[in-house]
Design a protein around this motif. Structure first.
Motif, PDB file in Angstrom:
ATOM      1  N   PHE A   1       0.790  -1.182  -0.260  1.00  0.00           N
ATOM      2  CA  PHE A   1       0.488  -0.023   0.260  1.00  0.00           C
ATOM      3  C   PHE A   1       0.727   1.124   0.534  1.00  0.00           C
ATOM      4  O   PHE A   1       0.724   2.246  -0.854  1.00  0.00           O
ATOM      5  N   LEU A   2       1.913   1.347   0.979  1.00  0.00           N
ATOM      6  CA  LEU A   2       2.576   2.368   0.708  1.00  0.00           C
ATOM      7  C   LEU A   2       3.631   2.690  -0.391  1.00  0.00           C
ATOM      8  O   LEU A   2       3.507   3.905  -0.840  1.00  0.00           O
ATOM      9  N   ILE A   3       3.916   1.856  -0.701  1.00  0.00           N
ATOM     10  CA  ILE A   3       4.927   1.550  -2.060  1.00  0.00           C
ATOM     11  C   ILE A   3       3.519   2.216  -3.232  1.00  0.00           C
ATOM     12  O   ILE A   3       4.053   2.623  -3.951  1.00  0.00           O
ATOM     13  N   SER A   4       2.923   1.755  -3.494  1.00  0.00           N
ATOM     14  CA  SER A   4       2.222   2.510  -4.422  1.00  0.00           C
ATOM     15  C   SER A   4       1.154   3.365  -4.600  1.00  0.00           C
ATOM     16  O   SER A   4       1.119   4.288  -5.312  1.00  0.00           O
ATOM     17  N   LYS A   5       1.264   4.141  -2.890  1.00  0.00           N
ATOM     18  CA  LYS A   5       0.933   5.518  -3.450  1.00  0.00           C
ATOM     19  C   LYS A   5       1.684   6.390  -3.342  1.00  0.00           C
ATOM     20  O   LYS A   5       1.996   7.439  -3.623  1.00  0.00           O
ATOM     21  N   PHE A   6       2.577   6.282  -2.691  1.00  0.00           N
ATOM     22  CA  PHE A   6       4.113   7.343  -2.179  1.00  0.00           C
ATOM     23  C   PHE A   6       5.359   7.248  -3.465  1.00  0.00           C
ATOM     24  O   PHE A   6       5.805   7.226  -3.205  1.00  0.00           O
ATOM     25  N   GLY A   7       5.597   5.638  -4.173  1.00  0.00           N
ATOM     26  CA  GLY A   7       6.632   5.385  -4.188  1.00  0.00           C
ATOM     27  C   GLY A   7       6.634   6.143  -5.793  1.00  0.00           C
ATOM     28  O   GLY A   7       6.294   5.151  -6.344  1.00  0.00           O
ATOM     29  N   LYS A   8       7.315   7.569  -6.001  1.00  0.00           N
ATOM     30  CA  LYS A   8       7.005   7.607  -7.052  1.00  0.00           C
ATOM     31  C   LYS A   8       7.763   7.738  -7.841  1.00  0.00           C
ATOM     32  O   LYS A   8       8.503   8.301  -8.801  1.00  0.00           O
ATOM     33  N   SER A   9       9.325   8.459  -7.052  1.00  0.00           N
ATOM     34  CA  SER A   9      11.106   8.323  -7.658  1.00  0.00           C
ATOM     35  C   SER A   9      11.842   7.493  -6.906  1.00  0.00           C
ATOM     36  O   SER A   9      11.184   6.634  -5.996  1.00  0.00           O
ATOM     37  N   VAL A  10      13.436   7.477  -7.183  1.00  0.00           N
ATOM     38  CA  VAL A  10      13.906   6.732  -6.471  1.00  0.00           C
ATOM     39  C   VAL A  10      14.201   6.971  -5.464  1.00  0.00           C
ATOM     40  O   VAL A  10      14.330   6.471  -3.856  1.00  0.00           O
ATOM     41  N   ASN A  11      14.457   8.028  -5.008  1.00  0.00           N
ATOM     42  CA  ASN A  11      14.213   8.407  -3.083  1.00  0.00           C
ATOM     43  C   ASN A  11      13.403   8.271  -2.841  1.00  0.00           C
ATOM     44  O   ASN A  11      13.562   7.662  -1.601  1.00  0.00           O
TER      45      ASN A  11
ATOM     46  N   LYS B   1       2.596  -2.501 -11.158  1.00  0.00           N
ATOM     47  CA  LYS B   1       3.510  -4.218 -11.051  1.00  0.00           C
ATOM     48  C   LYS B   1       2.810  -3.545  -9.438  1.00  0.00           C
ATOM     49  O   LYS B   1       2.146  -5.153  -8.814  1.00  0.00           O
ATOM     50  N   ILE B   2       3.433  -3.345  -9.310  1.00  0.00           N
ATOM     51  CA  ILE B   2       3.053  -3.006  -7.203  1.00  0.00           C
ATOM     52  C   ILE B   2       1.559  -2.735  -7.247  1.00  0.00           C
ATOM     53  O   ILE B   2       0.891  -3.662  -6.007  1.00  0.00           O
ATOM     54  N   LYS B   3       1.086  -1.354  -8.427  1.00  0.00           N
ATOM     55  CA  LYS B   3      -0.668  -1.789  -7.941  1.00  0.00           C
ATOM     56  C   LYS B   3      -1.199  -2.719  -7.452  1.00  0.00           C
ATOM     57  O   LYS B   3      -2.671  -3.492  -7.181  1.00  0.00           O
ATOM     58  N   ASP B   4      -0.869  -3.729  -9.163  1.00  0.00           N
ATOM     59  CA  ASP B   4      -1.444  -5.237  -9.237  1.00  0.00           C
ATOM     60  C   ASP B   4      -0.998  -6.150  -8.551  1.00  0.00           C
ATOM     61  O   ASP B   4      -2.409  -6.664  -8.332  1.00  0.00           O
ATOM     62  N   GLU B   5      -0.211  -5.832  -7.563  1.00  0.00           N
ATOM     63  CA  GLU B   5      -0.202  -7.285  -6.666  1.00  0.00           C
ATOM     64  C   GLU B   5      -0.549  -6.427  -5.212  1.00  0.00           C
ATOM     65  O   GLU B   5      -1.520  -7.695  -4.325  1.00  0.00           O
ATOM     66  N   TYR B   6      -1.223  -5.521  -5.423  1.00  0.00           N
ATOM     67  CA  TYR B   6      -1.945  -4.530  -3.501  1.00  0.00           C
ATOM     68  C   TYR B   6      -3.122  -5.557  -4.314  1.00  0.00           C
ATOM     69  O   TYR B   6      -3.828  -5.334  -3.880  1.00  0.00           O
ATOM     70  N   ALA B   7      -3.708  -5.053  -5.647  1.00  0.00           N
ATOM     71  CA  ALA B   7      -5.292  -4.924  -6.311  1.00  0.00           C
ATOM     72  C   ALA B   7      -5.841  -6.550  -6.130  1.00  0.00           C
ATOM     73  O   ALA B   7      -6.617  -7.172  -5.415  1.00  0.00           O
ATOM     74  N   LYS B   8      -4.333  -7.473  -5.372  1.00  0.00           N
ATOM     75  CA  LYS B   8      -4.228  -9.072  -5.487  1.00  0.00           C
ATOM     76  C   LYS B   8      -4.893  -9.672  -4.096  1.00  0.00           C
ATOM     77  O   LYS B   8      -6.130 -10.256  -4.313  1.00  0.00           O
ATOM     78  N   LEU B   9      -4.940  -8.510  -3.274  1.00  0.00           N
ATOM     79  CA  LEU B   9      -4.568  -8.657  -1.930  1.00  0.00           C
ATOM     80  C   LEU B   9      -6.109  -8.268  -1.918  1.00  0.00           C
ATOM     81  O   LEU B   9      -6.825  -8.791  -0.723  1.00  0.00           O
ATOM     82  N   GLY B  10      -6.705  -7.229  -1.881  1.00  0.00           N
ATOM     83  CA  GLY B  10      -9.163  -7.634  -1.557  1.00  0.00           C
ATOM     84  C   GLY B  10      -8.707  -6.834  -1.048  1.00  0.00           C
ATOM     85  O   GLY B  10      -8.327  -5.872  -0.600  1.00  0.00           O
ATOM     86  N   LYS B  11      -9.895  -7.066  -0.101  1.00  0.00           N
ATOM     87  CA  LYS B  11     -10.735  -5.897   0.690  1.00  0.00           C
ATOM     88  C   LYS B  11      -9.565  -6.924   1.857  1.00  0.00           C
ATOM     89  O   LYS B  11      -9.164  -8.299   2.259  1.00  0.00           O
ATOM     90  N   ILE B  12      -9.307  -5.639   2.536  1.00  0.00           N
ATOM     91  CA  ILE B  12      -8.651  -5.961   4.290  1.00  0.00           C
ATOM     92  C   ILE B  12      -9.546  -7.905   4.703  1.00  0.00           C
ATOM     93  O   ILE B  12     -11.661  -6.697   4.580  1.00  0.00           O
ATOM     94  N   THR B  13      -9.024  -9.133   4.724  1.00  0.00           N
ATOM     95  CA  THR B  13      -9.492  -9.381   5.125  1.00  0.00           C
ATOM     96  C   THR B  13      -9.693  -9.966   7.045  1.00  0.00           C
ATOM     97  O   THR B  13      -9.586  -9.332   7.821  1.00  0.00           O
ATOM     98  N   LEU B  14     -10.459 -10.583   7.513  1.00  0.00           N
ATOM     99  CA  LEU B  14     -11.174 -10.912   8.676  1.00  0.00           C
ATOM    100  C   LEU B  14      -9.965 -11.151   9.408  1.00  0.00           C
ATOM    101  O   LEU B  14     -10.129 -10.487  10.861  1.00  0.00           O
ATOM    102  N   ASN B  15      -8.874 -12.164   8.498  1.00  0.00           N
ATOM    103  CA  ASN B  15      -7.687 -12.696   9.731  1.00  0.00           C
ATOM    104  C   ASN B  15      -6.410 -11.499   9.719  1.00  0.00           C
ATOM    105  O   ASN B  15      -5.941 -11.239  11.139  1.00  0.00           O
ATOM    106  N   GLU B  16      -6.965 -10.378   8.684  1.00  0.00           N
ATOM    107  CA  GLU B  16      -5.666  -9.241   9.077  1.00  0.00           C
ATOM    108  C   GLU B  16      -6.698  -8.608   9.972  1.00  0.00           C
ATOM    109  O   GLU B  16      -5.712  -7.542  11.127  1.00  0.00           O
ATOM    110  N   LYS B  17      -7.727  -8.172  10.253  1.00  0.00           N
ATOM    111  CA  LYS B  17      -8.418  -7.622  11.254  1.00  0.00           C
ATOM    112  C   LYS B  17      -7.796  -7.522  12.766  1.00  0.00           C
ATOM    113  O   LYS B  17      -8.062  -6.753  13.617  1.00  0.00           O
TER     114      LYS B  17
END
Length: 488
Positions: free
Chosen positions: A123-133, A265-281
């Motif tokens: 989630f963090l990389i897909s939202k904020f990973g815009k550049s090398v730094n 590809k990062i967003k695709d991997e994140y999308a594959k996770l779907g909604k937060i699961t009960l186990n994660e909660k």
């Protein structure tokens, strides 16, 4: 993208020789100590404790015999040689450190099964990973954050490694291009951010748990989760900042190199996770509950009328992961490293026996007189001991072995010089996870070394420079921050 990271390390010629000669050398050491007269000022029990410990240490370092088998032999040898009683040797299994390590394995298993940490990283990389730094800084931040959640350096590396590979793929890094330093920085940051972040959270590795248990047993002083965090976290954060800039200087990115990230590809991997699961909660709820109790410390008495220690909170947390409807684990799903627990039992027994038989104090007094330690100022002694604590991983790759050697020794030095033992032993414990200089020094290093993006020399140069920066920060903290928070 799920990958199982399995690390196997082939032994070199020197290591094979160590393995072959380790057992006869250990037997020779034991026979020599057993047959020699008991030195003046030392008890027979102390002499035999030394023989058992040095023999075991030789076997642990040479790996002639599996470490858990050596620890079982230590438990038998201590009462057999008269170094310790049978009750004392067997009683180690009930020590706090063993139960805390046991609980940490269960908590790590629950967090791993939930997938919560992986979701957070993607989630963090897909939202904020815009550049090398931004990606490099994000990976540092993520490693720091998941150290709260996953109490194992290896488990965190196994989780982050596939994500790093995703980033490498997104940046189209060519491993055969010697001018492409981004791959090097990603892999080396993976090593350093993982290991260095560990120092901020006492429960991030079992060796730090062992360290505060040793401090409590040898000084009677208990270090809480929050006390450790408040003292160590600022030093850790400044070290991570120094790491980032040192890396930027060492491994400059050419102007022509791609500096923006295709997040598809990062967003695709994140999308594959779907909604937060009960186990994660459920895992998040147990984690927040555990963290809150650790952070409250003595405030628990005011709020609840009682106080649960660090170890009792960990055991309670482990139990919650197994409870029906509340937890997410079954017993067979708990990845409990029994061999590490048995290894810790023997190692801890050998280390404590050295202190309780008076051997440590006897030997240190002799050494200190020759070194002139008693004439050193506190800050000079602090600087010397922190340097040794940090770079001792070059000799002893096992964090557990280093802990059982360093902490009792440093407490003995403090007692001999009249300084507060916690003022020296606790900061030294902040250096236990400084295993960043060479690939063999931790499983984390080996996992990232397998990418082929950096050489041994590059890792060593980067690691030494960062550890020197941390050492300088530790010495500065001894004169400022550690005094403010009451450690020094």
């Amino acid at each position: 993208m799920e990958k199982t990271v399995k690390v196997t390390k082939e032994k070199g010629p020197f290591e094979l020789k160590m393995q072959f000669f380790g057992l006869p050398l250990a037997l020779l050491i034991f026979a020599s100590i057993y047959s020699m007269p008991t030195p003046p000022g030392l008890s027979y029990a102390g002499k035999m404790a030394l023989g058992v410990f040095l023999s075991a240490l030789t076997l642990w370092v040479s790996e002639s015999i599996p470490n858990y088998a050596v620890s079982l032999l230590v438990i038998v040898a201590l009462p057999l040689t008269g170094a310790w009683t049978e009750d004392q040797a067997l009683g180690v299994l009930g020590y706090e450190v063993i139960w805390l390590t046991f609980a940490a394995f269960i908590i790590a298993s629950g967090m791993e099964k939930s997938g919560l940490a992986r979701r957070m990283a993607l989630f963090l990389i897909s939202k904020f990973g815009k550049s090398v730094n931004s990606v490099l800084m994000l990976l540092i931040a993520i490693n720091f954050l998941i150290a709260f959640v996953v109490p194992s350096t290896t488990a965190r590396a196994a989780m982050m490694f596939p994500i790093v590979l995703l980033v490498v793929e997104a940046f189209e890094v060519n491993i055969n291009d010697p001018k492409n330093n981004f791959g090097k920085m990603l892999a080396l940051h993976g090593i350093q951010a993982n290991n260095l972040s560990t120092a901020a959270i006492v429960t991030a590795t079992s060796s730090q748990i062992l360290a505060i248990s040793s401090i409590k047993d040898l000084t009677g002083r208990e270090v809480s989760w929050m006390q450790w965090f408040v003292a160590s976290a600022p030093v850790t954060i400044f070290t991570l900042v120094a790491m980032f800039f040192i890396g930027k200087v060492l491994f400059r990115l050419p102007k022509s190199e791609k500096t923006t990230l295709d997040l598809t590809k990062i967003k695709d991997e994140y999308a594959k996770l779907g909604k937060i699961t009960l186990n994660e909660k459920k895992a998040l709820g147990i984690f927040l509950f555990t963290l809150a109790l650790w952070a409250m410390d003595s405030l628990q008495v005011k709020l609840f009328g009682f106080q649960l220690s660090l170890v009792m909170v960990a055991i309670l947390s482990a139990a919650l992961f197994f409870l029906p409807y509340v937890g997410i684990l079954k017993w067979k799903e708990a990845k409990i490293s029994w061999n590490l627990l048995i290894f810790a039992c023997g190692a801890y027994a050998g280390g404590v026996a050295l202190d309780e038989t008076g051997l440590a104090a006897w030997g240190l007094n002799i050494i200190f007189k020759r070194m002139g330690v008693e004439s050193m100022s506190f800050i000079v002694l602090f600087a010397v001991l922190m340097f040794i604590a940090s770079f001792s991983h070059l000799l002893f790759t096992s964090k557990t072995v280093r802990t059982i050697i360093l902490i009792p020794t440093i407490i003995g030095i403090a007692n001999a010089t009249g300084y507060d033992p916690v003022s020296l032993a606790l900061p030294a414990a902040f250096c236990i996870a400084d295993t960043i200089t060479l690939p063999p020094h931790s499983k984390v290093n080996l996992i990232y070394y397998g990418t082929g993006y950096f050489t041994v020399l590059e890792q060593m140069l980067y690691g030494v420079l960062v550890l020197l920066a941390k050492w300088a920060l530790m010495v500065l903290a001894a004169a400022t921050w550690f005094k403010f928070v009451g450690i020094v």
